[in-house]
Scaffold this motif. Structure first.
Motif, PDB file in Angstrom:
ATOM      1  N   GLY A  30       0.812  -1.214   0.000  1.00 25.28           N
ATOM      2  CA  GLY A  30       0.000   0.000   0.000  1.00 25.28           C
ATOM      3  C   GLY A  30       0.840   1.257   0.000  1.00 25.28           C
ATOM      4  N   SER A  31       0.204   2.337   0.416  1.00 22.14           N
ATOM      5  CA  SER A  31       0.820   3.662   0.393  1.00 22.14           C
ATOM      6  C   SER A  31       1.811   3.806   1.539  1.00 22.14           C
ATOM      7  CB  SER A  31      -0.260   4.730   0.499  1.00 22.14           C
ATOM      8  OG  SER A  31       0.323   5.997   0.564  1.00 22.14           O
ATOM      9  N   SER A  32       3.087   3.912   1.207  1.00 21.76           N
ATOM     10  CA  SER A  32       4.122   4.018   2.239  1.00 21.76           C
ATOM     11  C   SER A  32       4.090   5.364   2.959  1.00 21.76           C
ATOM     12  CB  SER A  32       5.502   3.790   1.620  1.00 21.76           C
ATOM     13  OG  SER A  32       5.764   4.762   0.641  1.00 21.76           O
ATOM     14  N   LYS A  33       3.456   6.375   2.389  1.00 21.57           N
ATOM     15  CA  LYS A  33       3.408   7.707   3.006  1.00 21.57           C
ATOM     16  C   LYS A  33       2.259   7.875   3.996  1.00 21.57           C
ATOM     17  CE  LYS A  33       5.576  10.291  -0.745  1.00 21.57           C
ATOM     18  NZ  LYS A  33       5.422  11.461  -1.621  1.00 21.57           N
ATOM     19  N   LEU A  34       1.348   6.914   4.049  1.00 18.74           N
ATOM     20  CA  LEU A  34       0.170   7.050   4.914  1.00 18.74           C
ATOM     21  C   LEU A  34       0.560   6.922   6.386  1.00 18.74           C
ATOM     22  CD1 LEU A  34      -2.887   7.329   5.260  1.00 18.74           C
ATOM     23  CD2 LEU A  34      -3.064   4.854   5.005  1.00 18.74           C
ATOM     24  N   SER A  35       0.248   7.962   7.158  1.00 16.27           N
ATOM     25  CA  SER A  35       0.454   7.949   8.608  1.00 16.27           C
ATOM     26  C   SER A  35      -0.531   8.929   9.243  1.00 16.27           C
ATOM     27  CB  SER A  35       1.884   8.351   8.965  1.00 16.27           C
ATOM     28  OG  SER A  35       2.091   9.722   8.695  1.00 16.27           O
ATOM     29  N   LYS A  36      -0.739   8.759  10.520  1.00 18.46           N
ATOM     30  CA  LYS A  36      -1.641   9.657  11.241  1.00 18.46           C
ATOM     31  C   LYS A  36      -1.115  11.095  11.193  1.00 18.46           C
ATOM     32  CE  LYS A  36      -3.991  10.293  15.615  1.00 18.46           C
ATOM     33  NZ  LYS A  36      -4.206   9.808  16.978  1.00 18.46           N
ATOM     34  N   GLY A  37       0.183  11.259  11.364  1.00 22.01           N
ATOM     35  CA  GLY A  37       0.786  12.590  11.337  1.00 22.01           C
ATOM     36  C   GLY A  37       0.577  13.309  10.013  1.00 22.01           C
ATOM     37  N   LYS A  38       0.745  12.586   8.918  1.00 18.12           N
ATOM     38  CA  LYS A  38       0.546  13.208   7.605  1.00 18.12           C
ATOM     39  C   LYS A  38      -0.926  13.502   7.357  1.00 18.12           C
ATOM     40  CE  LYS A  38       4.753  11.856   5.394  1.00 18.12           C
ATOM     41  NZ  LYS A  38       5.417  11.389   4.204  1.00 18.12           N
ATOM     42  N   MET A  39      -1.809  12.635   7.824  1.00 20.35           N
ATOM     43  CA  MET A  39      -3.251  12.899   7.668  1.00 20.35           C
ATOM     44  C   MET A  39      -3.653  14.146   8.460  1.00 20.35           C
ATOM     45  SD  MET A  39      -4.793  10.855   5.547  1.00 20.35           S
ATOM     46  CE  MET A  39      -6.523  11.018   5.963  1.00 20.35           C
ATOM     47  N   GLU A  40      -3.028  14.363   9.608  1.00 17.42           N
ATOM     48  CA  GLU A  40      -3.348  15.543  10.422  1.00 17.42           C
ATOM     49  C   GLU A  40      -2.893  16.847   9.765  1.00 17.42           C
ATOM     50  OE1 GLU A  40      -1.643  14.461  14.199  1.00 17.42           O
ATOM     51  OE2 GLU A  40      -3.468  13.384  14.799  1.00 17.42           O
ATOM     52  N   LYS A  41      -1.981  16.764   8.813  1.00 22.83           N
ATOM     53  CA  LYS A  41      -1.543  17.965   8.082  1.00 22.83           C
ATOM     54  C   LYS A  41      -2.600  18.434   7.086  1.00 22.83           C
ATOM     55  CE  LYS A  41       3.400  17.040   8.369  1.00 22.83           C
ATOM     56  NZ  LYS A  41       4.636  16.781   7.620  1.00 22.83           N
ATOM     57  N   ILE A  42      -3.534  17.568   6.774  1.00 21.75           N
ATOM     58  CA  ILE A  42      -4.605  17.909   5.833  1.00 21.75           C
ATOM     59  C   ILE A  42      -5.729  18.576   6.629  1.00 21.75           C
ATOM     60  CG2 ILE A  42      -6.292  16.985   4.195  1.00 21.75           C
ATOM     61  CD1 ILE A  42      -4.253  14.664   3.743  1.00 21.75           C
ATOM     62  N   ILE A  43      -6.010  19.834   6.304  1.00 18.22           N
ATOM     63  CA  ILE A  43      -6.986  20.632   7.049  1.00 18.22           C
ATOM     64  C   ILE A  43      -8.264  20.772   6.223  1.00 18.22           C
ATOM     65  CG2 ILE A  43      -7.398  22.846   8.210  1.00 18.22           C
ATOM     66  CD1 ILE A  43      -4.998  21.212   9.321  1.00 18.22           C
TER      67      ILE A  43
END
Length: 141
Positions: free
Chosen positions: A30-43
């Motif tokens: 799957g997507s190696s960039k997916l993380s909770k921290g990166k999702m939280e950057k999306i506002i």
């Protein structure tokens, strides 16, 4: 001489078995960039489609839905109660990211599995209106 070769073979096999016992194998997809921290950057209401692509990369799946289709989809997957979002009549892109990993030892050690999903709903103006993230893990013997 044959005795020394057998002794070295036995020692080699013993240490190989010890190493294999403690060795772990790991499989990820799957997507190696997916993380909770990166999702939280999306506002919500602010982050653009291009910024999402820079942060998370290309989604594994894109759905094009109207308001009713979006609400049905979100209700069906159970990550969100679509009725509380109050989505406007619009056309939406739903970007879906998944990450799955499994780690296990070879003998008498637990295995660990983790699944992550990130969903970003983008309106017709190219702005995120909703983001969702879920992670599930299990440890089994």
């Amino acid at each position: 001489m044959g005795s020394k070769i057998r002794q070295k073979t036995v020692i080699f096999l013993f240490w190989s078995a010890v190493i294999m016992y403690f060795a772990a194998s790991c499989v990820s997809a799957g997507s190696s960039k997916l993380s909770k921290g990166k999702m939280e950057k999306i506002i919500n209401g602010k982050t653009s489609k291009n910024e999402i692509a820079e942060t998370l990369g290309k989604p594994e799946q894109i759905l094009n839905l109207d308001k009713q289709g979006l609400e049905n989809y979100l209700s069906r997957i159970g990550l969100s109660d679509a009725s509380q979002h109050g989505f406007a009549e619009d056309h939406y892109e739903v970007w879906i990211y998944n990450r799955w990993s499994h780690t296990t030892g070879l003998v008498l050690t637990p295995s660990y599995e983790e699944a992550k999903v990130g969903i970003v709903v983008i309106d017709s103006m190219g702005v995120c209106v909703e983001r969702m993230y879920a992670k599930e893990s299990s440890l089994e013997f």
